[in-house]
Design a protein around this motif. Structure first.
Motif, PDB file in Angstrom:
ATOM      1  N   GLY A 211       0.822  -1.199   0.000  1.00 15.51           N
ATOM      2  CA  GLY A 211       0.000   0.000   0.000  1.00 15.51           C
ATOM      3  C   GLY A 211       0.860   1.253   0.000  1.00 15.51           C
ATOM      4  N   LYS A 212       0.196   2.386  -0.099  1.00 10.75           N
ATOM      5  CA  LYS A 212       0.901   3.662  -0.192  1.00 10.75           C
ATOM      6  C   LYS A 212       1.273   4.171   1.203  1.00 10.75           C
ATOM      7  CE  LYS A 212       0.725   8.178  -2.310  1.00 10.75           C
ATOM      8  NZ  LYS A 212      -0.025   9.082  -3.184  1.00 10.75           N
ATOM      9  N   PRO A 213       2.541   4.529   1.406  1.00  5.69           N
ATOM     10  CA  PRO A 213       2.954   5.105   2.688  1.00  5.69           C
ATOM     11  C   PRO A 213       2.257   6.448   2.913  1.00  5.69           C
ATOM     12  CG  PRO A 213       4.849   4.384   1.419  1.00  5.69           C
ATOM     13  CD  PRO A 213       3.668   4.323   0.508  1.00  5.69           C
ATOM     14  N   LYS A 214       2.047   6.795   4.193  1.00  3.82           N
ATOM     15  CA  LYS A 214       1.359   8.033   4.535  1.00  3.82           C
ATOM     16  C   LYS A 214       2.281   8.924   5.352  1.00  3.82           C
ATOM     17  CE  LYS A 214      -3.142   5.896   4.512  1.00  3.82           C
ATOM     18  NZ  LYS A 214      -3.168   4.498   4.752  1.00  3.82           N
ATOM     19  N   LEU A 215       2.333  10.203   4.991  1.00  3.50           N
ATOM     20  CA  LEU A 215       3.158  11.178   5.692  1.00  3.50           C
ATOM     21  C   LEU A 215       2.328  11.875   6.759  1.00  3.50           C
ATOM     22  CD1 LEU A 215       5.745  12.915   6.033  1.00  3.50           C
ATOM     23  CD2 LEU A 215       4.791  14.425   4.279  1.00  3.50           C
ATOM     24  N   ASP A 216       2.827  11.896   7.990  1.00  3.17           N
ATOM     25  CA  ASP A 216       2.225  12.669   9.074  1.00  3.17           C
ATOM     26  C   ASP A 216       2.917  14.027   9.078  1.00  3.17           C
ATOM     27  OD1 ASP A 216       1.359  13.846  11.415  1.00  3.17           O
ATOM     28  OD2 ASP A 216       1.598  12.039  12.629  1.00  3.17           O
ATOM     29  N   LYS A 217       2.206  15.061   8.645  1.00  6.76           N
ATOM     30  CA  LYS A 217       2.810  16.381   8.490  1.00  6.76           C
ATOM     31  C   LYS A 217       3.232  16.984   9.831  1.00  6.76           C
ATOM     32  CE  LYS A 217       0.469  17.407   4.190  1.00  6.76           C
ATOM     33  NZ  LYS A 217      -0.489  18.244   3.490  1.00  6.76           N
ATOM     34  N   ASP A 218       2.564  16.598  10.911  1.00 10.69           N
ATOM     35  CA  ASP A 218       2.901  17.144  12.231  1.00 10.69           C
ATOM     36  C   ASP A 218       4.239  16.616  12.741  1.00 10.69           C
ATOM     37  OD1 ASP A 218       0.525  18.603  12.302  1.00 10.69           O
ATOM     38  OD2 ASP A 218      -0.567  16.975  13.286  1.00 10.69           O
ATOM     39  N   THR A 219       4.488  15.325  12.546  1.00 10.72           N
ATOM     40  CA  THR A 219       5.711  14.708  13.078  1.00 10.72           C
ATOM     41  C   THR A 219       6.795  14.533  12.023  1.00 10.72           C
ATOM     42  OG1 THR A 219       4.921  12.459  12.653  1.00 10.72           O
ATOM     43  CG2 THR A 219       4.383  13.423  14.811  1.00 10.72           C
ATOM     44  N   GLY A 220       6.420  14.541  10.735  1.00 12.34           N
ATOM     45  CA  GLY A 220       7.389  14.309   9.670  1.00 12.34           C
ATOM     46  C   GLY A 220       7.714  12.840   9.465  1.00 12.34           C
ATOM     47  N   LEU A 221       6.949  11.952  10.112  1.00 13.83           N
ATOM     48  CA  LEU A 221       7.175  10.510   9.980  1.00 13.83           C
ATOM     49  C   LEU A 221       6.321   9.935   8.857  1.00 13.83           C
ATOM     50  CD1 LEU A 221       7.194   9.410  13.716  1.00 13.83           C
ATOM     51  CD2 LEU A 221       9.165   9.660  12.198  1.00 13.83           C
ATOM     52  N   ILE A 222       6.884   8.976   8.154  1.00 16.70           N
ATOM     53  CA  ILE A 222       6.160   8.248   7.121  1.00 16.70           C
ATOM     54  C   ILE A 222       5.774   6.891   7.692  1.00 16.70           C
ATOM     55  CG2 ILE A 222       6.331   7.178   4.851  1.00 16.70           C
ATOM     56  CD1 ILE A 222       8.235   9.430   4.077  1.00 16.70           C
ATOM     57  N   SER A 223       4.471   6.604   7.702  1.00 21.69           N
ATOM     58  CA  SER A 223       3.957   5.316   8.176  1.00 21.69           C
ATOM     59  C   SER A 223       3.721   4.411   6.982  1.00 21.69           C
ATOM     60  CB  SER A 223       2.646   5.509   8.933  1.00 21.69           C
ATOM     61  OG  SER A 223       2.841   6.353  10.041  1.00 21.69           O
TER      62      SER A 223
ATOM     63  N   LYS B  90       3.443  -2.891  10.738  1.00 29.70           N
ATOM     64  CA  LYS B  90       3.348  -1.441  10.602  1.00 29.70           C
ATOM     65  C   LYS B  90       4.648  -0.818  11.099  1.00 29.70           C
ATOM     66  CE  LYS B  90      -1.604  -1.232  10.817  1.00 29.70           C
ATOM     67  NZ  LYS B  90      -2.783  -0.648  11.425  1.00 29.70           N
ATOM     68  N   ARG B  91       5.208   0.096  10.302  1.00 35.57           N
ATOM     69  CA  ARG B  91       6.486   0.723  10.618  1.00 35.57           C
ATOM     70  C   ARG B  91       6.418   2.211  10.319  1.00 35.57           C
ATOM     71  NH1 ARG B  91       9.916  -3.128  12.153  1.00 35.57           N
ATOM     72  NH2 ARG B  91       9.714  -5.163  11.213  1.00 35.57           N
ATOM     73  N   GLN B  92       7.406   2.945  10.855  1.00 33.90           N
ATOM     74  CA  GLN B  92       7.539   4.372  10.594  1.00 33.90           C
ATOM     75  C   GLN B  92       8.998   4.704  10.335  1.00 33.90           C
ATOM     76  OE1 GLN B  92       5.871   6.132  14.159  1.00 33.90           O
ATOM     77  NE2 GLN B  92       4.037   6.703  13.020  1.00 33.90           N
ATOM     78  N   ILE B  93       9.218   5.721   9.501  1.00 33.29           N
ATOM     79  CA  ILE B  93      10.558   6.199   9.217  1.00 33.29           C
ATOM     80  C   ILE B  93      10.470   7.715   9.035  1.00 33.29           C
ATOM     81  CG2 ILE B  93      10.353   5.842   6.730  1.00 33.29           C
ATOM     82  CD1 ILE B  93      13.349   5.045   6.738  1.00 33.29           C
ATOM     83  N   SER B  94      11.526   8.402   9.388  1.00 33.81           N
ATOM     84  CA  SER B  94      11.555   9.850   9.224  1.00 33.81           C
ATOM     85  C   SER B  94      11.531  10.199   7.736  1.00 33.81           C
ATOM     86  CB  SER B  94      12.810  10.426   9.869  1.00 33.81           C
ATOM     87  OG  SER B  94      12.911  11.801   9.587  1.00 33.81           O
ATOM     88  N   GLY B  95      10.725  11.174   7.370  1.00 36.48           N
ATOM     89  CA  GLY B  95      10.641  11.610   5.987  1.00 36.48           C
ATOM     90  C   GLY B  95      11.956  12.173   5.473  1.00 36.48           C
ATOM     91  N   ASP B  96      12.820  12.639   6.375  1.00 37.40           N
ATOM     92  CA  ASP B  96      14.127  13.178   5.986  1.00 37.40           C
ATOM     93  C   ASP B  96      15.052  12.099   5.433  1.00 37.40           C
ATOM     94  OD1 ASP B  96      13.304  15.660   6.848  1.00 37.40           O
ATOM     95  OD2 ASP B  96      14.218  15.454   8.828  1.00 37.40           O
ATOM     96  N   HIS B  97      14.788  10.835   5.779  1.00 36.77           N
ATOM     97  CA  HIS B  97      15.642   9.736   5.334  1.00 36.77           C
ATOM     98  C   HIS B  97      15.251   9.180   3.962  1.00 36.77           C
ATOM     99  CE1 HIS B  97      16.427   9.094   9.846  1.00 36.77           C
ATOM    100  NE2 HIS B  97      17.437   9.776   9.317  1.00 36.77           N
ATOM    101  N   ILE B  98      14.106   9.613   3.423  1.00 43.01           N
ATOM    102  CA  ILE B  98      13.593   9.076   2.154  1.00 43.01           C
ATOM    103  C   ILE B  98      14.003  10.009   1.015  1.00 43.01           C
ATOM    104  CG2 ILE B  98      11.535   8.403   0.865  1.00 43.01           C
ATOM    105  CD1 ILE B  98      12.211   6.602   3.257  1.00 43.01           C
ATOM    106  N   SER B  99      14.605   9.418  -0.027  1.00 41.29           N
ATOM    107  CA  SER B  99      15.006  10.220  -1.184  1.00 41.29           C
ATOM    108  C   SER B  99      14.018  10.087  -2.335  1.00 41.29           C
ATOM    109  CB  SER B  99      16.396   9.834  -1.652  1.00 41.29           C
ATOM    110  OG  SER B  99      16.427   8.489  -2.087  1.00 41.29           O
ATOM    111  N   GLN B 100      13.293   8.947  -2.403  1.00 43.23           N
ATOM    112  CA  GLN B 100      12.401   8.721  -3.538  1.00 43.23           C
ATOM    113  C   GLN B 100      11.324   7.713  -3.156  1.00 43.23           C
ATOM    114  OE1 GLN B 100      14.508   7.331  -6.986  1.00 43.23           O
ATOM    115  NE2 GLN B 100      13.033   8.240  -8.390  1.00 43.23           N
ATOM    116  N   LEU B 101      10.130   7.904  -3.710  1.00 49.80           N
ATOM    117  CA  LEU B 101       9.011   6.992  -3.520  1.00 49.80           C
ATOM    118  C   LEU B 101       8.515   6.602  -4.904  1.00 49.80           C
ATOM    119  CD1 LEU B 101       6.969   5.647  -1.593  1.00 49.80           C
ATOM    120  CD2 LEU B 101       5.596   7.708  -1.788  1.00 49.80           C
ATOM    121  N   ILE B 102       8.513   5.293  -5.193  1.00 49.32           N
ATOM    122  CA  ILE B 102       8.167   4.797  -6.528  1.00 49.32           C
ATOM    123  C   ILE B 102       7.056   3.751  -6.401  1.00 49.32           C
ATOM    124  CG2 ILE B 102       9.032   3.636  -8.590  1.00 49.32           C
ATOM    125  CD1 ILE B 102      11.873   4.459  -7.591  1.00 49.32           C
TER     126      ILE B 102
END
Length: 72
Positions: free
Chosen positions: A38-50, A58-70
């Motif tokens: 499924g499509k990852p979701k960005l939490d704009k308040d925390t900057g985490l991608i779920s 279910k996992r989360q990663i900081s949006g700053d660590h992602i360079s590309q989503l394909i």
């Protein structure tokens, strides 16, 4: 016979619905590839991608660590 036809029809519909959700690949800045269900979701308040990994966890990663989503 009717039960068999209903079971096959139900399985065909479920398979069709399962194919509707797209999977994605997230490329991290350190070169790792993360495969998602499924499509990852960005939490704009925390900057985490779920996201949900390939095993269904279910996992989360900081949006700053992602360079590309394909979409795959």
């Amino acid at each position: 016979m009717k039960k068999w036809v209903m079971a096959v029809s139900t399985l065909a519909i479920m398979a069709g619905l399962a194919g509707c959700s797209s999977n994605y690949v997230m490329a991290t800045k350190d070169g790792n590839m993360i495969l998602t269900q499924g499509k990852p979701k960005l939490d704009k308040d925390t900057g985490l991608i779920s996201y949900q990994d390939e095993q269904g966890n279910k996992r989360q990663i900081s949006g700053d660590h992602i360079s590309q989503l394909i979409e795959r």
